[in-house]
Design an enzyme around this catalytic site. Structure first.
Site: not given
Length: 481
Positions: A156, A286
């Protein structure tokens, strides 16, 4: 501006930006139409061998012009005739005047169209399989190298019991091994359409051979073998069953789902700073944030893998709407979906090979994450040790529960480190086992049989799978973009 004509029309980025030269060529017009010509030559040769009035000179004339296609003439013929196969029959006949009467003799368009598609599918698999083998090889080396390195397991996407970095790699490998078997099976299951005539009944060839069924069967067999196939489909309509395309593209779509899962895992681990894909010295992560190292290769794989999975809808729907012996609404769709599936799979595997050849692991970060979580995971071990030292399980469980809740509050509400171990050490109740705490918190005691599973899995399932591709293992991938 002059010279910018090619930039004024859409170019598929699958070819202009990503695909390998060999896969781009496999679905090129040059390969397609030279294959048509070779198939016409094979047909003429087999028909001659079986007694039709075709001369060696006619076949030699065709062979001497197998490669020199006048694409401008073919395009002009297609504009006039509105039929791609007849346009190329006329173009071939133009440079082979003596062979003109016997080119395409007895055949239907699908003789060249479908048989060429099957050759391209087969050759496409032959390009993909060694690439997939190399990805599996690189990941197998990675799994072996890190088979003993403990790491947090996640269920999970929440911290769970420990596993090892190598064992996680084997989860990826298991899926890729299934894909390898699927691709190999789909490739080996391919047959030739062969020489079947307009509705698959071979009526035109039965007429050519004056009712001699054996010669018609022999013609089919000869052409099939000359084209490099062991078998032809015994029954076809005008086309081979479009479920063949379903079979081929489903193996590629399944590979797409595997790659998406692997590369998503790598992206998640990159966020944790536990594992990173290769990053070039001058690469910019970036335009705005100079510190960033984005997992752009894994992201590219996910992006293209989605396309590969989505393409699966095309052959399924195409196969479902082929009325009776065939309709032509398959043609335009297959011109796109077949090449794009193989081109996309090709790019995805090349990129994934580059990633798996340069995966960077940060053991200290992994260790720090384990230290944050391990005290909670070790509570069962602490309880067992206390019981062995004469304690009561229920009392011990309650003590640990209270201390765990307090430590969890420090982590979640105050943003502090997990101090459960310090709380245990301060509590006189746990005095009998204080000397055992380091051993009870040794990460290597929490990984079960992960290292042994890796060794056995690689030796029994992965290495034998790679054996046929040993001679093609040394190719490295350099990504230009």
């Amino acid at each position: 501006m002059e010279g910018d004509e090619e930039f004024r029309k859409y170019r598929s980025p699958l070819v202009s930006r990503y695909a390998s030269k060999e896969m781009a060529y496999n679905f090129s017009d040059k390969k397609k139409f030279t294959t048509w010509r070779k198939l016409w030559i094979l047909l003429a040769r087999a028909e001659k061998e079986l007694g039709l009035p075709i001369t060696d000179a006619q076949i030699q004339e065709m062979e001497s012009h197998a490669e020199d296609i006048d694409f401008a003439m073919a395009a002009e013929e297609e504009r006039k005739l509105r039929h791609d196969v007849m346009a190329h029959v006329h173009t071939f006949a133009h440079c082979c005047p003596s062979a003109a009467p016997i080119i395409h003799l007895g055949a239907t368009s699908c003789y060249v169209g479908d048989n060429t598609d099957l050759i391209m599918l087969r050759d496409g698999f032959d390009i993909l399989l060694p690439k997939l083998a190399r990805v599996i090889d690189r990941l197998a080396n990675f799994a072996d190298k890190y088979k003993d390195l403990p790491t947090l397991g996640f269920t999970h996407y929440q911290p769970a019991q420990l596993t090892t970095v190598g064992k996680r790699g084997c989860l990826w490998l298991q899926d890729l091994a299934m894909d390898m078997r699927n691709l190999q099976r789909a490739r080996d299951d391919l047959r030739f359409r062969g020489v079947k005539g307009t509705t698959g009944t071979q009526a035109s060839f039965l007429q050519l051979f004056q009712g001699d069924h054996e010669k018609v069967e022999e013609l089919d067999k000869k052409v099939t073998e000359m084209a490099g196939f062991k078998k032809a489909y015994l029954v076809t309509g005008q086309t081979y069953s479009r479920k063949v395309d379903v079979d081929c593209l489903s193996s590629l779509a399944s590979l797409g789902s595997t790659v998406h899962k692997i590369c998503t895992d790598i992206r998640l681990l990159a966020n944790l700073k536990e594992i990173e894909e290769p990053f070039e010295k001058e690469q910019i992560g970036s335009s705005a944030m100079p510190y960033k190292r984005n997992p752009m290769r894994a992201e590219r794989c996910c992006s293209l893998a989605r396309h590969l999975v989505a393409l699966m809808a095309d052959p399924l729907q195409t196969a479902s709407v082929q009325w009776l012996e065939r309709t032509l609404d398959d043609s335009a769709n297959r011109r796109i979906s077949l090449p794009e599936s193989f081109l996309t799979a090709d790019i995805v595997l090349s990129t994934l090979q580059n990633i798996t050849e340069g995966l960077v692991v940060y053991p200290k970060v992994i260790e720090r994450h384990i230290r944050h979580e391990l005290p909670f995971m070790a509570t069962e071990n602490i309880i067992m040790a206390m019981v062995k030292a004469g304690g009561n399980r229920q009392d011990c469980h309650e003590k640990i529960r209270v201390l765990s809740q307090e430590a969890a509050a420090v982590v979640k509400q105050e943003g502090g480190d997990n101090d459960l171990l310090a709380r245990v050490q301060r509590d006189p109740y746990f005095t009998p086992i204080l000397g055992q705490l380091d051993a009870l918190l040794d990460p290597s005691t929490f990984i079960g049989r992960a290292p042994q599973q890796v060794v056995r899995f690689l030796s029994e399932e992965i290495r034998p799978l790679l054996e046929p591709f040993k001679s093609k293992m040394d190719v490295k991938i350099e990504l230009e973009l």
